[in-house]
Design a protein around this motif. Structure first.
Motif, mmCIF file in Angstrom:
data_model
loop_
_atom_site.group_PDB
_atom_site.id
_atom_site.type_symbol
_atom_site.label_atom_id
_atom_site.label_comp_id
_atom_site.label_asym_id
_atom_site.label_seq_id
_atom_site.Cartn_x
_atom_site.Cartn_y
_atom_site.Cartn_z
ATOM 1 N N VAL A 71 25.324 53.975 66.465
ATOM 2 C CA VAL A 71 25.120 54.334 68.094
ATOM 3 C C VAL A 71 23.939 54.176 68.748
ATOM 4 O O VAL A 71 23.064 54.585 68.162
ATOM 5 N N LEU A 72 24.082 53.213 69.478
ATOM 6 C CA LEU A 72 23.463 52.653 70.155
ATOM 7 C C LEU A 72 22.682 53.507 70.626
ATOM 8 O O LEU A 72 22.964 53.330 71.578
ATOM 9 N N VAL A 73 21.372 53.619 70.831
ATOM 10 C CA VAL A 73 20.487 54.492 71.205
ATOM 11 C C VAL A 73 19.464 53.909 72.083
ATOM 12 O O VAL A 73 18.459 54.283 72.320
ATOM 13 N N ASP A 74 19.526 52.298 72.594
ATOM 14 C CA ASP A 74 18.706 51.536 73.875
ATOM 15 C C ASP A 74 18.688 52.601 74.789
ATOM 16 O O ASP A 74 20.537 51.441 74.787
ATOM 17 N N ARG A 75 18.375 51.861 76.012
ATOM 18 C CA ARG A 75 18.698 52.370 77.347
ATOM 19 C C ARG A 75 19.495 50.327 77.264
ATOM 20 O O ARG A 75 19.663 50.224 78.627
ATOM 21 N N LEU A 76 18.341 49.528 77.023
ATOM 22 C CA LEU A 76 18.861 47.804 76.979
ATOM 23 C C LEU A 76 19.459 47.208 75.652
ATOM 24 O O LEU A 76 19.483 48.339 75.136
ATOM 25 N N TRP A 77 20.415 46.511 76.373
ATOM 26 C CA TRP A 77 21.076 45.410 75.303
ATOM 27 C C TRP A 77 19.822 44.545 74.429
ATOM 28 O O TRP A 77 18.950 44.185 75.002
ATOM 29 N N PRO A 78 19.404 44.564 73.202
ATOM 30 C CA PRO A 78 19.687 44.494 72.263
ATOM 31 C C PRO A 78 18.989 42.952 72.386
ATOM 32 O O PRO A 78 20.293 42.127 72.523
ATOM 33 N N ARG A 79 18.039 41.680 73.015
ATOM 34 C CA ARG A 79 18.664 40.131 72.736
ATOM 35 C C ARG A 79 18.881 39.879 71.386
ATOM 36 O O ARG A 79 18.301 39.842 70.404
ATOM 37 N N GLY A 80 19.470 38.633 71.637
ATOM 38 C CA GLY A 80 19.944 38.298 70.452
ATOM 39 C C GLY A 80 21.096 38.301 70.106
ATOM 40 O O GLY A 80 21.296 38.130 68.804
ATOM 41 N N ILE A 81 21.326 39.589 69.934
ATOM 42 C CA ILE A 81 21.830 40.617 68.903
ATOM 43 C C ILE A 81 24.217 40.404 69.645
ATOM 44 O O ILE A 81 24.222 40.920 71.168
ATOM 45 N N SER A 82 24.638 39.984 68.985
ATOM 46 C CA SER A 82 25.919 40.017 69.732
ATOM 47 C C SER A 82 26.861 41.362 70.050
ATOM 48 O O SER A 82 26.434 41.845 68.663
ATOM 49 N N LYS A 83 27.458 41.211 70.494
ATOM 50 C CA LYS A 83 28.627 43.111 70.515
ATOM 51 C C LYS A 83 29.241 43.189 68.837
ATOM 52 O O LYS A 83 29.519 43.671 68.746
ATOM 53 N N GLU A 84 29.710 41.688 67.935
ATOM 54 C CA GLU A 84 30.556 41.320 66.971
ATOM 55 C C GLU A 84 29.640 41.557 66.366
ATOM 56 O O GLU A 84 29.592 42.744 64.906
ATOM 57 N N ARG A 85 27.710 41.436 66.315
ATOM 58 C CA ARG A 85 27.036 41.506 65.275
ATOM 59 C C ARG A 85 26.398 43.069 64.865
ATOM 60 O O ARG A 85 26.224 43.374 63.923
ATOM 61 N N ALA A 86 26.338 43.545 65.763
ATOM 62 C CA ALA A 86 25.958 44.790 66.894
ATOM 63 C C ALA A 86 26.846 46.198 65.839
ATOM 64 O O ALA A 86 26.797 47.211 64.892
ATOM 65 N N ALA A 87 27.676 46.313 65.824
ATOM 66 C CA ALA A 87 28.907 46.824 65.306
ATOM 67 C C ALA A 87 28.795 48.251 65.617
ATOM 68 O O ALA A 87 28.807 48.590 64.296
ATOM 69 N N ILE A 88 28.711 48.381 66.753
ATOM 70 C CA ILE A 88 28.320 50.038 66.790
ATOM 71 C C ILE A 88 29.665 50.599 67.584
ATOM 72 O O ILE A 88 30.678 49.731 67.534
ATOM 73 N N ASP A 89 30.055 51.625 66.875
ATOM 74 C CA ASP A 89 30.600 52.613 67.660
ATOM 75 C C ASP A 89 30.470 52.843 68.597
ATOM 76 O O ASP A 89 31.585 53.413 69.462
ATOM 77 N N ARG A 90 29.678 53.365 69.872
ATOM 78 C CA ARG A 90 29.255 53.949 70.617
ATOM 79 C C ARG A 90 27.230 53.341 70.766
ATOM 80 O O ARG A 90 26.768 53.746 70.053
ATOM 81 N N TRP A 91 27.688 52.811 72.743
ATOM 82 C CA TRP A 91 26.174 52.387 72.904
ATOM 83 C C TRP A 91 26.325 54.267 74.333
ATOM 84 O O TRP A 91 26.527 54.020 74.669
ATOM 85 N N LEU A 92 25.550 54.265 73.564
ATOM 86 C CA LEU A 92 24.694 55.957 74.920
ATOM 87 C C LEU A 92 24.069 55.226 74.773
ATOM 88 O O LEU A 92 22.286 56.142 74.511
ATOM 89 N N LYS A 93 23.483 54.917 76.137
ATOM 90 C CA LYS A 93 22.073 54.495 76.792
ATOM 91 C C LYS A 93 21.352 55.281 77.594
ATOM 92 O O LYS A 93 20.386 55.164 77.572
ATOM 93 N N GLU A 94 22.264 56.435 77.820
ATOM 94 C CA GLU A 94 21.858 57.557 78.871
ATOM 95 C C GLU A 94 21.332 58.218 78.076
ATOM 96 O O GLU A 94 20.204 59.053 78.613
ATOM 97 N N ILE A 95 21.376 58.232 76.843
ATOM 98 C CA ILE A 95 19.814 59.159 76.152
ATOM 99 C C ILE A 95 18.523 58.166 75.490
ATOM 100 O O ILE A 95 17.858 58.908 75.107
ATOM 101 N N ALA A 96 18.383 57.616 76.020
ATOM 102 C CA ALA A 96 17.305 56.611 75.839
ATOM 103 C C ALA A 96 16.158 57.261 77.069
ATOM 104 O O ALA A 96 16.638 58.066 77.629
#
Length: 114
Positions: free
Chosen positions: A20-45
């Motif tokens: 689970v990505l818990v940042d409000r902003l997408w991390p620089r330089g990381i592709s969605k494939e490389r991130a390999a996340i199951d859920r982006w929960l930016k509302e929790i940041a």
């Protein structure tokens, strides 16, 4: 409830479980494939205002922690995250900050553990 905290810039591995990505902003330089996340929960940041005020300054971390916990108390996204945690054997909270100690993901993990 095995809960881990890792930088998104570290390579994903099978022991991460549900990522689970818990940042409000997408991390620089990381592709969605490389991130390999199951859920982006930016509302929790942390809110944009709190994130900007904090600026990852160690002298503000204690105040930041208190303010972020106050935000979490009224955040409906906490219920979604708790659902994820309770329905997966392992959950890894992912963050983009450079400091692996002074960051909101660690605060969030401690909040969930209590």
């Amino acid at each position: 409830m095995p809960l881990q905290v890792r930088r998104i810039y570290d390579s994903a591995n099978p022991q991460d479980g549900f990522r689970v990505l818990v940042d409000r902003l997408w991390p620089r330089g990381i592709s969605k494939e490389r991130a390999a996340i199951d859920r982006w929960l930016k509302e929790i940041a942390p809110s944009n205002e709190l994130r900007t005020w904090f600026g990852h300054r160690s002298d503000r971390f204690s105040d930041f922690t208190n303010r972020y916990v106050s935000e979490l108390e009224g955040n409906p996204a906490i219920e979604e995250l708790l659902g994820i945690v309770h329905s997966n054997p392992t959950v890894t909270l992912l963050y983009g900050a450079k400091d692996d100690t002074i960051n909101h993901a660690n605060v969030l993990a401690h909040y969930l553990d209590r």
